[in-house]
Design a protein around this motif. Structure first.
Motif, PDB file in Angstrom:
ATOM      1  N   ARG A 491     -46.571   8.958 -56.467  1.00  0.00           N
ATOM      2  CA  ARG A 491     -47.092   9.236 -55.187  1.00  0.00           C
ATOM      3  C   ARG A 491     -47.483  10.633 -54.953  1.00  0.00           C
ATOM      4  NH1 ARG A 491     -47.188   5.917 -50.876  1.00  0.00           N
ATOM      5  NH2 ARG A 491     -46.987   7.529 -49.464  1.00  0.00           N
ATOM      6  N   LYS A 492     -48.892  10.822 -54.573  1.00  0.00           N
ATOM      7  CA  LYS A 492     -49.251  12.111 -54.340  1.00  0.00           C
ATOM      8  C   LYS A 492     -48.485  13.063 -53.592  1.00  0.00           C
ATOM      9  CE  LYS A 492     -53.715  14.546 -52.667  1.00  0.00           C
ATOM     10  NZ  LYS A 492     -54.689  14.272 -52.081  1.00  0.00           N
ATOM     11  N   GLU A 493     -48.071  12.540 -52.457  1.00  0.00           N
ATOM     12  CA  GLU A 493     -47.607  13.417 -51.366  1.00  0.00           C
ATOM     13  C   GLU A 493     -46.175  13.502 -51.774  1.00  0.00           C
ATOM     14  OE1 GLU A 493     -48.756  10.219 -50.965  1.00  0.00           O
ATOM     15  OE2 GLU A 493     -50.396  10.556 -49.474  1.00  0.00           O
ATOM     16  N   ALA A 494     -45.484  12.709 -52.558  1.00  0.00           N
ATOM     17  CA  ALA A 494     -44.129  13.094 -52.965  1.00  0.00           C
ATOM     18  C   ALA A 494     -44.175  14.043 -54.219  1.00  0.00           C
ATOM     19  CB  ALA A 494     -43.286  11.722 -53.344  1.00  0.00           C
ATOM     20  N   LEU A 495     -45.195  14.106 -54.894  1.00  0.00           N
ATOM     21  CA  LEU A 495     -45.237  14.925 -56.004  1.00  0.00           C
ATOM     22  C   LEU A 495     -45.343  16.329 -55.512  1.00  0.00           C
ATOM     23  CD1 LEU A 495     -45.447  15.405 -59.280  1.00  0.00           C
ATOM     24  CD2 LEU A 495     -47.657  14.822 -59.142  1.00  0.00           C
ATOM     25  N   THR A 496     -46.677  16.251 -54.640  1.00  0.00           N
ATOM     26  CA  THR A 496     -46.928  17.709 -54.194  1.00  0.00           C
ATOM     27  C   THR A 496     -45.987  18.426 -53.455  1.00  0.00           C
ATOM     28  OG1 THR A 496     -49.171  16.786 -53.785  1.00  0.00           O
ATOM     29  CG2 THR A 496     -48.573  18.647 -52.444  1.00  0.00           C
ATOM     30  N   VAL A 497     -45.259  17.743 -52.510  1.00  0.00           N
ATOM     31  CA  VAL A 497     -44.021  18.415 -51.743  1.00  0.00           C
ATOM     32  C   VAL A 497     -43.129  18.879 -52.934  1.00  0.00           C
ATOM     33  CG1 VAL A 497     -42.261  17.985 -50.145  1.00  0.00           C
ATOM     34  CG2 VAL A 497     -44.421  17.077 -49.836  1.00  0.00           C
ATOM     35  N   GLY A 498     -42.754  17.910 -53.896  1.00  0.00           N
ATOM     36  CA  GLY A 498     -41.784  18.386 -54.723  1.00  0.00           C
ATOM     37  C   GLY A 498     -42.165  19.569 -55.468  1.00  0.00           C
ATOM     38  N   CYS A 499     -43.427  19.420 -56.085  1.00  0.00           N
ATOM     39  CA  CYS A 499     -44.011  20.877 -56.579  1.00  0.00           C
ATOM     40  C   CYS A 499     -44.173  22.074 -56.210  1.00  0.00           C
ATOM     41  CB  CYS A 499     -45.436  20.449 -57.139  1.00  0.00           C
ATOM     42  SG  CYS A 499     -45.549  19.377 -58.551  1.00  0.00           S
ATOM     43  N   CYS A 500     -44.279  21.930 -54.759  1.00  0.00           N
ATOM     44  CA  CYS A 500     -44.465  23.234 -53.820  1.00  0.00           C
ATOM     45  C   CYS A 500     -42.815  23.548 -53.724  1.00  0.00           C
ATOM     46  CB  CYS A 500     -45.014  22.820 -52.654  1.00  0.00           C
ATOM     47  SG  CYS A 500     -46.807  22.452 -52.734  1.00  0.00           S
ATOM     48  N   ILE A 501     -41.701  22.840 -53.355  1.00  0.00           N
ATOM     49  CA  ILE A 501     -40.654  23.177 -53.145  1.00  0.00           C
ATOM     50  C   ILE A 501     -40.042  23.895 -54.443  1.00  0.00           C
ATOM     51  CG2 ILE A 501     -38.252  22.413 -52.944  1.00  0.00           C
ATOM     52  CD1 ILE A 501     -39.309  20.174 -50.962  1.00  0.00           C
ATOM     53  N   PHE A 502     -40.352  23.383 -55.571  1.00  0.00           N
ATOM     54  CA  PHE A 502     -39.893  23.987 -57.082  1.00  0.00           C
ATOM     55  C   PHE A 502     -40.401  25.183 -57.213  1.00  0.00           C
ATOM     56  CE2 PHE A 502     -40.903  24.572 -61.315  1.00  0.00           C
ATOM     57  CZ  PHE A 502     -39.760  24.614 -61.752  1.00  0.00           C
ATOM     58  N   ALA A 503     -41.903  25.315 -56.867  1.00  0.00           N
ATOM     59  CA  ALA A 503     -42.586  26.713 -57.021  1.00  0.00           C
ATOM     60  C   ALA A 503     -41.928  27.521 -55.971  1.00  0.00           C
ATOM     61  CB  ALA A 503     -44.053  26.135 -56.938  1.00  0.00           C
ATOM     62  N   PHE A 504     -41.782  27.305 -54.772  1.00  0.00           N
ATOM     63  CA  PHE A 504     -41.009  27.963 -53.904  1.00  0.00           C
ATOM     64  C   PHE A 504     -39.851  28.761 -54.309  1.00  0.00           C
ATOM     65  CE2 PHE A 504     -38.281  28.812 -50.153  1.00  0.00           C
ATOM     66  CZ  PHE A 504     -38.916  30.165 -49.818  1.00  0.00           C
ATOM     67  N   LEU A 505     -39.224  27.772 -54.749  1.00  0.00           N
ATOM     68  CA  LEU A 505     -37.566  28.213 -55.361  1.00  0.00           C
ATOM     69  C   LEU A 505     -37.767  29.204 -56.560  1.00  0.00           C
ATOM     70  CD1 LEU A 505     -35.478  25.003 -54.652  1.00  0.00           C
ATOM     71  CD2 LEU A 505     -35.771  26.843 -53.345  1.00  0.00           C
ATOM     72  N   VAL A 506     -38.606  28.875 -57.469  1.00  0.00           N
ATOM     73  CA  VAL A 506     -38.829  29.580 -58.601  1.00  0.00           C
ATOM     74  C   VAL A 506     -39.520  30.949 -58.333  1.00  0.00           C
ATOM     75  CG1 VAL A 506     -39.733  30.039 -60.877  1.00  0.00           C
ATOM     76  CG2 VAL A 506     -38.788  27.746 -60.235  1.00  0.00           C
ATOM     77  N   GLY A 507     -40.149  31.075 -57.242  1.00  0.00           N
ATOM     78  CA  GLY A 507     -41.023  32.202 -56.719  1.00  0.00           C
ATOM     79  C   GLY A 507     -40.045  33.150 -56.016  1.00  0.00           C
ATOM     80  N   LEU A 508     -38.977  32.640 -55.743  1.00  0.00           N
ATOM     81  CA  LEU A 508     -38.271  33.741 -55.122  1.00  0.00           C
ATOM     82  C   LEU A 508     -37.931  34.967 -56.138  1.00  0.00           C
ATOM     83  CD1 LEU A 508     -35.433  31.588 -53.305  1.00  0.00           C
ATOM     84  CD2 LEU A 508     -37.318  32.710 -52.380  1.00  0.00           C
ATOM     85  N   ILE A 509     -38.231  34.961 -57.224  1.00  0.00           N
ATOM     86  CA  ILE A 509     -37.843  36.056 -58.086  1.00  0.00           C
ATOM     87  C   ILE A 509     -38.920  36.987 -57.642  1.00  0.00           C
ATOM     88  CG2 ILE A 509     -36.994  34.951 -60.255  1.00  0.00           C
ATOM     89  CD1 ILE A 509     -39.624  34.872 -61.534  1.00  0.00           C
ATOM     90  N   PHE A 510     -40.063  36.676 -57.281  1.00  0.00           N
ATOM     91  CA  PHE A 510     -41.179  37.587 -56.886  1.00  0.00           C
ATOM     92  C   PHE A 510     -41.074  38.421 -55.659  1.00  0.00           C
ATOM     93  CE2 PHE A 510     -43.088  34.344 -59.559  1.00  0.00           C
ATOM     94  CZ  PHE A 510     -43.569  35.011 -60.681  1.00  0.00           C
ATOM     95  N   VAL A 511     -40.098  37.859 -54.841  1.00  0.00           N
ATOM     96  CA  VAL A 511     -40.014  38.416 -53.546  1.00  0.00           C
ATOM     97  C   VAL A 511     -38.692  39.247 -53.358  1.00  0.00           C
ATOM     98  CG1 VAL A 511     -41.516  37.008 -52.295  1.00  0.00           C
ATOM     99  CG2 VAL A 511     -39.091  36.451 -52.508  1.00  0.00           C
ATOM    100  N   GLN A 512     -37.999  39.473 -54.474  1.00  0.00           N
ATOM    101  CA  GLN A 512     -37.147  40.450 -54.518  1.00  0.00           C
ATOM    102  C   GLN A 512     -37.581  41.712 -54.344  1.00  0.00           C
ATOM    103  OE1 GLN A 512     -33.991  39.532 -58.084  1.00  0.00           O
ATOM    104  NE2 GLN A 512     -36.225  38.968 -58.907  1.00  0.00           N
TER     105      GLN A 512
END
Length: 726
Positions: A491-512
């Motif tokens: 499902r597009k909605e589930a995949l999009t939400v999952g990708c954005c949550i994953f990307a946000f969590l990984v992206g925390l290294i950029f806001v140190q």
């Protein structure tokens, strides 16, 4: 297809249906390689299936040519033009960077941009489908593009987060970066030393916005304000991907033209600043020693790929929704020119402001050193006879100081070092004004402080950055989600939400507090080598495996005219050789010269070049290897038939001018000759049947005979050439 889809609405209604870029990408149908075949006999559909009514595949299309051009411009023109191009231009010597960039744009950028537009428009599939079809063993190109999109999206959205932070800070008067903060000690107020040594905008960027640490090894913990801004940025991207941004005419015209209005206003105001001409002259003055540096050429080539979106798959996806008779050659030249014009326009603004900043810093240097000289004169360390008679310390100019400095240095050459005097040269200020990835933020915010109604212009500018960033991020994220949806039917909605949550969590290294250094690492290395390799393989797949002569003839029949000989030679020889040379030089430089980054040292209030520690080098190398890993993996799996290469089952037939799937099978041993055989009768082309094109200088097939459907007025072919749509 759901009854509520826009394609179904188009069939049931005569009203025009407006679709967003995200909508179009989401509706892309995967090619069923295992269960479809190519109807090469050219038989009439009604004779093959007299009693069976198959569903019609009606591929979404752009409403009009202007909408498509604006979408391509919106995808290619982004934060990189306003942020990355000026930064690289300043870092690599101004004009010394413009020259190799323009050369590589002509020799590599435009030809390969034209190539991606052409294959997408002709084969009418996304990146994975196109390269699986052209050369199944190089099908890893599409998967590598997805990984590169992921790496770029991770840090690209951080820049949108920075823009959101500045956007909310802009609702103040005066702007918070207009003056240095004061430190109060009782009744005495002094200027913050770090700010006094640099500038108000530089201090605000490093200390207030980023709260930056002194090195990449000093994490410093999360910057909670930037963390919230990053969360907001990913929320916007997620909502845009799920709901889609309706690209109606008025909205698209505004979003496309608004950045140019803002940039032109900034340029006019910037040119009125004192010393702006010095910055512009510095920009267009090439330095030959910089032009001989392979690092400059490597970064210029990478910026060409970034600017035009080469290797990401978005260009192919967008062009796949065009009609077959669309003049993609004109599109390639137009979009490339607009992209370059936008980059130069933004760079002019940056360098005009840098010229102003350099003059301000140079005047500050002259005043500080003049006070030192006065102290030496009063203490008899220096003789008054050394001071030229025309020098007036109350109105000391840079020219007078330079003359005085030269006399003192000549007479006191044995003890000159102990005096601690600086030369205060404007050229030195222009050369050392590089501020890393924050250059555009620092330069533009400096300009805003000199605007009337500065908060208004600040809001408009950062709104423009957010708009540009989201447009590019939607295309980048679609390059990740669309192939996954095609392959796994999630499902597009589930995949999009999952990708954005994953990307946000990984992206925390950029806001140190050390996050800016990771942004530099990802920007410099995570996509540079992989992108270069991906584009090289794209070029080889079309020019050497599919065949340049055959491809040129397909373009001749599709466009209605023969492309210039220039493209034949660039695709066949010049572009692969140039990119291979740049690739080799990049690898050698990476091995010989350890990579590093510019760290902001708080005590010195200045940048200092540091080498990456061993653990950071491990991260850097891992990013490069991970991005290119799909290329050898897919090649090995398909070379040894461990997985189906998908080449022996691709085909469509046509009914009433529309694409229809015909379910049947080819023998397994037909896969090689289906794609790679040079015998026309054994290797049906994805393009229309044609006469052999013998290369530059020969007669065009269009000139030799009147080929039916040589220029497709309706965008689709008749059943007599069923394979032409692919």
């Amino acid at each position: 297809m759901p009854k509520s889809s826009k394609v179904t609405q188009r069939e049931q209604s005569n009203e025009p249906v407006t679709e967003s870029v995200a909508d179009l990408l989401a509706l892309e149908e995967p090619v069923d390689y295992r269960h479809s075949v190519l109807n090469v006999a050219g038989e009439n559909w009604s004779k093959q299936q007299p009693d069976v009514e198959e569903p019609v595949e009606d591929r979404p299309a752009w409403n009009n040519k202007l909408q498509y051009i604006l979408a391509q411009i919106g995808y290619s023109v982004g934060l990189g033009n306003v942020w990355r191009f000026p930064y690289l231009c300043q870092k690599n010597g101004g004009g010394a960077y413009l020259v190799p960039y323009l050369i590589l744009l002509i020799l590599i950028g435009i030809p390969l941009f034209f190539l991606e537009l052409a294959v997408g428009q002709r084969i009418r599939r996304g990146s994975i489908g196109v390269w699986n079809y052209v050369c199944p063993r190089l099908g890893g190109i599409g998967f590598a593009s997805c990984l590169v999109c992921l790496f770029v999206g991770l840090y690209y959205n951080v820049i949108i987060g920075w823009s959101i932070f500045y956007f909310f800070k802009s609702f103040q008067y005066p702007l918070p970066w207009s003056e240095c903060p004061l430190l109060k000690n009782g009744s005495v107020a002094t200027v913050e030393p770090e700010c006094d040594k640099s500038s108000a905008t530089t201090y605000f960027w490093y200390r207030d916005a980023l709260e930056i640490s002194n090195s990449i090894s000093e994490s410093g913990g999360l910057n909670w304000r930037m963390t919230l801004c990053l969360l907001a940025a990913w929320t916007f991207v997620c909502l845009a991907m799920i709901k889609g941004i309706q690209s109606s005419g008025k909205v698209m015209y505004f979003s496309s033209l608004f950045p140019y209005v803002v940039l032109i206003c900034f340029l006019i105001r910037g040119l009125l600043l004192r010393g702006a001409v010095d910055g512009i002259v510095h920009m267009f003055t090439p330095k030959l020693d910089k032009m001989l540096d392979l690092q400059v050429w490597r970064e210029a080539a990478t910026q060409v790929f970034f600017a035009l979106g080469l290797g990401f798959g978005g260009v192919i996806a967008f062009s796949s929704y065009n009609k077959q008779d669309n003049n993609c050659h004109f599109d390639a030249a137009l979009v490339s020119f607009i992209n370059f014009f936008t980059s130069v326009l933004a760079t002019l603004v940056v360098f005009a402001v840098l010229g102003f900043k350099a003059n301000v810093m140079n005047e500050k240097c002259v005043i500080e050193n003049a006070e030192k000289i006065l102290g030496y004169l009063n203490s008899n360390v220096l003789s008054h006879a050394l001071i030229p008679p025309q020098v007036n310390f109350s109105h000391l100019t840079s020219k007078d100081y330079t003359e005085m400095y030269g006399v003192i240095k000549t007479v006191k050459k044995d003890h000159f070092q102990k005096l601690g005097l600086d030369p205060c040269l404007l050229e030195d200020e222009l050369d050392k004004s590089v501020q890393g990835t924050g250059l555009a933020f620092i330069a533009f915010t400096e300009a805003m402080t000199h605007f009337p109604a500065s908060p208004f212009w600040s809001v408009m500018f950062f709104l423009m950055l957010i708009n540009l960033g989201l447009g590019s991020m939607i295309g980048t994220m679609a390059g990740i989600t669309t192939p996954i949806i095609d392959m796994f039917k999630v499902r597009k909605e589930a995949l999009t939400v999952g990708c954005c949550i994953f990307a946000f969590l990984v992206g925390l290294i950029f806001v140190q507090r050390s996050g800016n250094y990771f942004v530099n690492m990802f920007d410099d290395y995570s996509a540079t080598l992989p992108l270069t390799l991906v584009v090289i393989l794209e070029n080889i797949a079309v020019a050497w495996i599919y065949g340049t002569k055959k491809f040129m003839q397909e373009l001749t029949e599709m466009l209605g005219f023969r492309p210039y000989r220039f493209y034949f030679y660039t695709w066949k020889y010049i572009s692969p050789i140039c990119m291979a040379g740049l690739m080799t030089a990049s690898v050698i430089q990476l091995v010989v010269s350890p990579p590093g980054y510019n760290a902001w040292i708080r005590e010195e209030a200045a940048e200092k070049f540091l080498y990456y520690p061993k653990w950071a080098m491990g991260v850097l190398v891992s990013l490069i290897i991970l991005a290119i890993l799909p290329l050898p993996v897919v090649f090995i799996l398909r070379q040894f038939h461990l997985i189906s290469d998908g080449s022996n089952a691709l085909s469509v037939t046509y009914k009433k001018g529309r694409m229809m799937k015909d379910i049947s099978n080819l023998e397994d041993n037909d896969e090689t000759r289906f794609i790679l055989s040079k015998v026309p009768s054994e290797a049906p082309s994805p393009m229309p049947t044609h006469r052999s094109y013998l290369g530059p200088g020969t007669t065009s097939p269009m000139e030799m005979s009147n080929v039916a459907n040589g220029r497709y007025s309706g965008g689709y072919l008749t059943a007599t050439t069923p394979e032409s749509e692919l």
